[in-house]
Design an enzyme around this catalytic site. Structure first.
Site, PDB file in Angstrom:
ATOM      1  N   GLU A 101      -0.476 -40.066 -11.027  1.00  0.00           N
ATOM      2  CA  GLU A 101      -0.300 -40.071  -9.576  1.00  0.00           C
ATOM      3  C   GLU A 101      -0.226 -38.683  -8.947  1.00  0.00           C
ATOM      4  OE1 GLU A 101       1.866 -40.954 -11.976  1.00  0.00           O
ATOM      5  OE2 GLU A 101       3.937 -40.603 -11.405  1.00  0.00           O
ATOM      6  N   HIS A 155      -1.201 -49.033  -8.320  1.00  0.00           N
ATOM      7  CA  HIS A 155      -0.041 -48.447  -9.003  1.00  0.00           C
ATOM      8  C   HIS A 155       0.099 -46.952  -8.673  1.00  0.00           C
ATOM      9  CE1 HIS A 155       2.858 -48.036 -12.406  1.00  0.00           C
ATOM     10  NE2 HIS A 155       2.372 -46.804 -12.432  1.00  0.00           N
ATOM     11  N   GLU A 156      -0.980 -46.220  -8.880  1.00  0.00           N
ATOM     12  CA  GLU A 156      -0.882 -44.766  -8.647  1.00  0.00           C
ATOM     13  C   GLU A 156      -0.647 -44.471  -7.168  1.00  0.00           C
ATOM     14  OE1 GLU A 156      -0.363 -43.470 -11.324  1.00  0.00           O
ATOM     15  OE2 GLU A 156      -1.394 -44.853 -12.665  1.00  0.00           O
ATOM     16  N   HIS A 176       2.930 -44.812  -6.220  1.00  0.00           N
ATOM     17  CA  HIS A 176       3.733 -43.635  -6.579  1.00  0.00           C
ATOM     18  C   HIS A 176       3.810 -42.623  -5.433  1.00  0.00           C
ATOM     19  CE1 HIS A 176       4.991 -44.075 -10.717  1.00  0.00           C
ATOM     20  NE2 HIS A 176       3.769 -44.250 -11.184  1.00  0.00           N
ATOM     21  N   GLU A 179       8.864 -45.656 -12.321  1.00  0.00           N
ATOM     22  CA  GLU A 179       7.871 -46.637 -12.789  1.00  0.00           C
ATOM     23  C   GLU A 179       8.242 -48.085 -12.461  1.00  0.00           C
ATOM     24  OE1 GLU A 179       5.011 -45.722 -13.514  1.00  0.00           O
ATOM     25  OE2 GLU A 179       5.281 -43.602 -14.015  1.00  0.00           O
ATOM     26  N   ASP A 239       8.124 -38.105 -23.374  1.00  0.00           N
ATOM     27  CA  ASP A 239       6.974 -39.012 -23.486  1.00  0.00           C
ATOM     28  C   ASP A 239       7.330 -40.257 -24.319  1.00  0.00           C
ATOM     29  OD1 ASP A 239       5.317 -37.466 -21.921  1.00  0.00           O
ATOM     30  OD2 ASP A 239       4.342 -36.448 -23.592  1.00  0.00           O
ATOM     31  N   TYR A 272       8.752 -49.687 -16.938  1.00  0.00           N
ATOM     32  CA  TYR A 272       7.775 -50.326 -16.051  1.00  0.00           C
ATOM     33  C   TYR A 272       8.132 -51.776 -15.760  1.00  0.00           C
ATOM     34  CZ  TYR A 272       4.530 -46.439 -16.943  1.00  0.00           C
ATOM     35  OH  TYR A 272       3.933 -45.205 -17.008  1.00  0.00           O
TER      36      TYR A 272
HETATM   37  N1  BES Z   1       2.968 -41.606 -14.267  1.00  0.00           N
HETATM   38  C1  BES Z   1       2.320 -42.517 -15.134  1.00  0.00           C
HETATM   39  C2  BES Z   1       1.641 -41.858 -16.308  1.00  0.00           C
HETATM   40  C3  BES Z   1       2.566 -41.090 -17.229  1.00  0.00           C
HETATM   41  C4  BES Z   1       3.821 -41.560 -17.550  1.00  0.00           C
HETATM   42  C5  BES Z   1       2.140 -39.925 -17.794  1.00  0.00           C
HETATM   43  C6  BES Z   1       4.648 -40.824 -18.398  1.00  0.00           C
HETATM   44  C7  BES Z   1       2.967 -39.197 -18.638  1.00  0.00           C
HETATM   45  C8  BES Z   1       4.228 -39.642 -18.952  1.00  0.00           C
HETATM   46  C9  BES Z   1       1.283 -43.362 -14.389  1.00  0.00           C
HETATM   47  O1  BES Z   1       1.661 -43.693 -13.098  1.00  0.00           O
HETATM   48  C10 BES Z   1       1.138 -44.663 -15.113  1.00  0.00           C
HETATM   49  O2  BES Z   1       2.103 -45.366 -15.166  1.00  0.00           O
HETATM   50  N2  BES Z   1      -0.035 -44.954 -15.657  1.00  0.00           N
HETATM   51  C11 BES Z   1      -0.299 -46.171 -16.389  1.00  0.00           C
HETATM   52  C12 BES Z   1      -1.065 -47.142 -15.564  1.00  0.00           C
HETATM   53  C13 BES Z   1      -0.270 -48.147 -14.851  1.00  0.00           C
HETATM   54  C14 BES Z   1      -1.183 -49.134 -14.143  1.00  0.00           C
HETATM   55  C15 BES Z   1       0.736 -48.864 -15.697  1.00  0.00           C
HETATM   56  C16 BES Z   1      -1.190 -45.812 -17.546  1.00  0.00           C
HETATM   57  O3  BES Z   1      -1.635 -44.681 -17.621  1.00  0.00           O
HETATM   58  O4  BES Z   1      -1.437 -46.683 -18.374  1.00  0.00           O
HETATM   59 ZN    ZN Z   2       3.243 -45.096 -13.020  1.00  0.00          ZN
END
Ligand code: BES
Ligand code: ZN
Length: 627
Positions: free
Chosen positions: A294, A318-319, A322, A341, A396, A404
């Site tokens: 995002e 989703h993004e 954010h 999330e 991470d 989520y």
């Molecule tokens: N912010 C996250 C991606 C992220 C989280 C990167 C933690 C690094 C550490 C992003 O908004 C996200 O949640 N992406 C998901 C997609 C979403 C539809 C669940 C993904 O990348 O799968």
């Molecule tokens: Zn996210």
């Protein structure tokens, strides 16, 4: 004062003092060496050259400081950076004078602290540095890894704590800064950032010059600083939305995302005005390790959501969500990641409901809870907690489905207990109260209590707050999402589980992607090769252009050691670097001895094409295999 009053006062002040102390502890970010209570960066300026031949960014960052403790040095986070020189000045215009600095020991998770001596009058610091070719935030792509195959590509992924591998900074979401940047690239490439681009504001059709400037006038956390460089083209979707992609896929992206403008309007209705000027999506090459990121004004996305029928655009919702939950109101530390999330996942489905109808949102919620339960069963208890303890761990690691989907279920439980009307008013108040702030879980619960729970004790009694936030798993009262579209799917999956493979193609006509995903997940865990051949012959899963359907099919193939799918598995894993797909496939492959050999052979080819985040994930899976 009566004894009772005295006691009450003592208890009250005791509690307050204690709350205050806890509040300070809560804000402490264990994933950063920065000491923002003493010196805080409020603005930074980047001046970087992008060198594809040495795979390095080189240049300077200039920080403008707020100094609360004038005796304290400035401590920045770094990882694998080469620091050439550090200078200070009374303000960002200079003149700059060299100062002393020390780069501390490198910690495997945190990197190394850069401690900078500050003369008493210094309010600006300039660091001259270059990045390592292995910088964890950066992926340098050869032309062969792009859609166009002609020019190289670079992109960053700063969340959670990778910004420090390309900029020496206070890498904690509790610190927010504005920024400006000048980026120099090879002349025919375009640079994009999570900021307003000066060149395109002036003239969207302008030819690339290789010299770009950006500004982000709104204070954001470090994990939202982002850069991408490549051969890119832009298409407008609506007046304030658009898409960037490589020329060969930009048309596809344009039609896939045609509802983006309506999504922004749907989100504004729920959460208040869009605060960030434009909303554009940049479609990256397939090695991008995430579905989406995002980055403000410029979501970075995987091309695997280009299904041709808009069925995977929940990722864009989703993004975009954010832009409020995350970018406007930000988790203060990665312990509070569920605030980002969980709210976003809830909010994403409210947007889908508005734009595509309630059934679409319900299907996604059902699939979400299903996946959550499956993943939670494999996680240690401590990782099933929303307010997760990340001591000694990489943030991470906290990015499971718990923040989520458990987070979204918690928000849904609140909505259901208080009713949409009251809950929506609460949401608007929440975003208005905390916009452009980074907040802890404790700050959220305090606000929740005064603005929602205390106002309706009967409804509040339905919410086991402490259990939701601090304990593992789902409370018994957790919402059970339901949808109508899955009943016929389950019936047909059942037929396929029985002795004779049925001819059910007509009954599945018109099924949407979510129904297909549910169907594939509802099939028996083990099936023999003839059944799998019949399934693929009837439905053509192995030829699906939809990455989610293909992924579910390949998972079944791997689980059943179905040899005819091998070439497709190899093609998929050497082409796509999205961790959500790559990780489960490798985990499943290594469960059998033949699978291990196959996995190692694929990984030998794929590893150089993966982003470090995905590569190390697979390294760990293969390392854990008993030899
Ligand atoms: N912010 C996250 C991606 C992220 C989280 C990167 C933690 C690094 C550490 C992003 O908004 C996200 O949640 N992406 C998901 C997609 C979403 C539809 C669940 C993904 O990348 O799968
Ligand atoms: Zn996210």
């Amino acid at each position: 004062m009566t004894r009772r009053q005295y006691l009450a006062a003592a208890i009250l002040s005791g509690t307050l003092a204690c709350t205050k102390k806890n509040a300070m502890d809560e804000r402490l970010d264990i994933h950063s060496y920065a000491t923002p209570a003493e010196v805080r960066v409020k603005h930074l300026e980047l001046d970087l050259e992008v060198d594809f031949s040495s795979r390095q960014l080189r240049g300077t960052v200039t920080h403008t400081l707020i100094r609360t403790n004038t005796d304290a040095p400035l401590t920045l986070d770094t990882r694998d950076l080469k620091i050439d020189k550090v200078e200070t000045a009374a303000n960002a215009q200079g003149p700059f004078q060299p100062t002393q600095f020390t780069l501390g020991q490198r910690d495997a998770i945190l990197g190394a602290p850069l401690s900078i001596t500050l003369p008493s009058e210094a309010a600006a610091v300039r660091v001259h540095y270059s990045t390592a070719p292995t910088a964890t935030a950066l992926q340098w792509l050869d032309p062969a890894q792009t859609a166009g195959k002609q020019r190289p590509f670079l992109y960053t992924q700063s969340q959670a704590i990778h910004a420090r591998s390309w900029i020496p900074l206070q890498d904690t979401p509790s610190v927010r800064t504005t920024y400006r940047a000048r980026i120099r690239t090879p002349k025919d490439l375009i640079a994009l950032m999570s900021a307003r681009a000066d060149f395109r504001l002036a003239n969207p059709k302008e030819e690339p010059t290789g010299d770009y400037t950006f500004r982000m006038p709104q204070a954001i956390p470090s994990y939202l600083i982002a850069l991408a460089v490549g051969q890119l083209e832009f298409r407008y979707i609506g007046s304030r939305t658009g898409v960037w992609a490589e020329p060969s896929i930009v048309k596809l992206a344009e039609s896939e995302f045609e509802d983006m403008e309506r999504m922004v309007s749907a989100a504004e209705k729920l959460a208040g005005p869009y605060a960030w000027n434009r909303y554009d999506v940049l479609v990256l090459p397939p090695s991008f390790p995430f579905g989406g990121m995002e980055n403000p004004l410029m979501t970075f996305a995987t091309p695997t959501i280009l299904a041709g029928d808009k069925s995977l655009v929940s990722l864009v919702a989703h993004e975009m969500a954010h832009s409020w939950s995350g970018n406007l109101v930000t988790n203060a530390t990665f312990r509070d990641f569920w605030l980002n999330e969980g709210f976003t996942t809830y909010f994403e489905r409210r947007m889908l409901e508005e734009v595509y109808g309630v059934e679409r949102a319900r299907m996604e919620a059902v699939l979400g809870r299903q996946e959550l339960e499956a993943e939670m069963a494999t996680l240690p208890e401590a990782d099933r907690i929303l307010h997760i303890d990340l001591k000694g761990r990489d943030p991470d690691d906290g990015a499971t489905l718990v923040p989520y989907e458990k987070g979204a279920l918690f928000v849904t439980a609140l909505e259901q207990a208080f009713g949409r009307e009251k809950f929506d008013a609460f949401l608007l108040a929440y975003f208005a109260r905390f916009k452009f702030q980074s907040i802890t879980t404790a700050q959220f619960t305090a606000f929740l209590k005064t603005h929602l729970l205390d106002k309706d004790p009967a409804a509040a009694a339905k919410i086991p707050l402490e259990e939701w936030i601090e304990r593992p798993g789902l409370p018994a009262s957790a919402p059970q999402p339901k949808c109508e579209s899955f009943a016929p799917v389950e019936a047909i999956a059942k037929q396929w589980a029985s002795a004779d493979a049925p001819q059910t193609k007509p009954a599945t006509a018109g099924w949407n992607t979510h129904q297909w995903i549910h169907f594939l997940r509802a099939l028996p865990k083990t099936m023999d090769a003839s059944r799998l051949t019949a399934l693929d012959k009837t439905f053509g899963f192995s030829k699906s252009g939809n990455s989610e359907i293909l992924f579910q099919w390949l998972m079944i193939a791997v689980r059943n050691n179905y040899a005819p799918a091998r070439p497709k598995i190899e093609e998929f894993l050497t082409h796509v670097g999205r961790r959500k797909f790559v990780k489960p496939l490798f985990e499943s492959l290594v469960k059998t001895p033949e699978g291990v050999a196959f996995a190692k052979a694929i990984f030998a080819k794929a590893r150089p094409t993966y982003h470090s985040i995905t590569a190390t994930t697979v390294d760990d899976i293969l390392k854990a295999v008993k030899q």
